[in-house]
Design a protein around this motif. Structure first.
Motif, PDB file in Angstrom:
ATOM      1  N   TRP A 143      -7.292  -2.903  -5.131  1.00 38.03           N
ATOM      2  CA  TRP A 143      -6.310  -2.186  -5.935  1.00 38.03           C
ATOM      3  C   TRP A 143      -6.870  -0.896  -6.513  1.00 38.03           C
ATOM      4  O   TRP A 143      -6.145   0.097  -6.627  1.00 38.03           O
ATOM      5  N   PHE A 163       0.933   4.804  -5.783  1.00 39.06           N
ATOM      6  CA  PHE A 163      -0.524   4.622  -5.808  1.00 39.06           C
ATOM      7  C   PHE A 163      -1.217   5.957  -5.683  1.00 39.06           C
ATOM      8  O   PHE A 163      -0.708   6.914  -5.217  1.00 39.06           O
ATOM      9  N   GLU A 213       3.315   3.561  -1.955  1.00 40.92           N
ATOM     10  CA  GLU A 213       4.152   3.048  -3.029  1.00 40.92           C
ATOM     11  C   GLU A 213       4.522   1.600  -2.766  1.00 40.92           C
ATOM     12  O   GLU A 213       4.294   1.076  -1.667  1.00 40.92           O
ATOM     13  N   ILE A 249       6.564   1.620  -7.818  1.00 36.66           N
ATOM     14  CA  ILE A 249       5.327   2.202  -8.339  1.00 36.66           C
ATOM     15  C   ILE A 249       4.645   3.012  -7.234  1.00 36.66           C
ATOM     16  O   ILE A 249       4.801   2.720  -6.047  1.00 36.66           O
ATOM     17  N   LYS A 255       2.609  -2.931 -12.027  1.00 37.56           N
ATOM     18  CA  LYS A 255       1.426  -2.986 -11.167  1.00 37.56           C
ATOM     19  C   LYS A 255       0.626  -4.264 -11.409  1.00 37.56           C
ATOM     20  O   LYS A 255       0.181  -4.911 -10.462  1.00 37.56           O
TER      21      LYS A 255
END
Length: 166
Positions: free
Chosen positions: A45, A166, A128, A164, A12
């Motif tokens: 973010w 979120f 993601e 990843i 990330k």
């Protein structure tokens, strides 16, 4: 440190660092017949969002369905980083957010400045991201390709892939 190692250590944070170094990426709506379009990104973010300033007159906005799934793709300038982020894309009326994001770069695209009636914001709520990082070493790349060509069972080890959420 190389993108390859950074991505292995903290995917990330590597995405955040790479996105900050890039001016734009390509945005497209899943299932659309339109081509992806270059867009400057304004990530938040902490909120898991990416914002875009655009015109209501674009085909992307005119044909944006409700609850559209979208992809936003980034490629590092050294070609050692690639990312494809996915999430819901929606048009949002958020004057305070526009004020926060406004810059001389955005102003160059709108004759009426922040008051231009064609300005709109798009918000991508991230789901993601698929991330790829490769070695920036030409020597390592060459050795791995040579080994792969000498041995049928050897695949070149020149990169890494992470996903990843979120």
């Amino acid at each position: 440190m190389s993108v390859y190692k950074d991505l292995e250590k903290d995917p990330k944070e590597t995405l955040i660092k790479q996105a900050k170094a890039l001016r734009a990426g390509m945005l497209g709506v899943q299932g659309s017949t339109q081509h992806m379009q270059p867009m400057t990104h304004y990530p938040d973010w902490d909120a898991g969002e990416i914002w875009f300033i655009t015109s209501k007159e674009t085909d992307l906005v005119k044909q944006l369905p409700p609850d559209a799934m979208a992809h936003f793709c980034l490629m590092g300038g050294d070609q050692d980083f690639q990312a494809c982020l996915s999430g819901m894309l929606s048009e949002v009326n958020a004057p305070q957010k526009l004020e926060e994001l406004w810059s001389p770069i955005a102003a160059a695209w709108f004759e009426g400045g922040k008051e231009d009636p064609n300005i709109t914001l798009l918000r991508m709520t991230l789901r993601e991201a698929a991330l790829w990082g490769s070695s920036s070493s030409a020597l390592k790349f060459g050795i791995e390709i040579a080994k792969a060509n000498m041995k049928d069972e050897h695949l070149p080890d020149v990169g890494t892939h992470k996903v990843i959420s979120f």
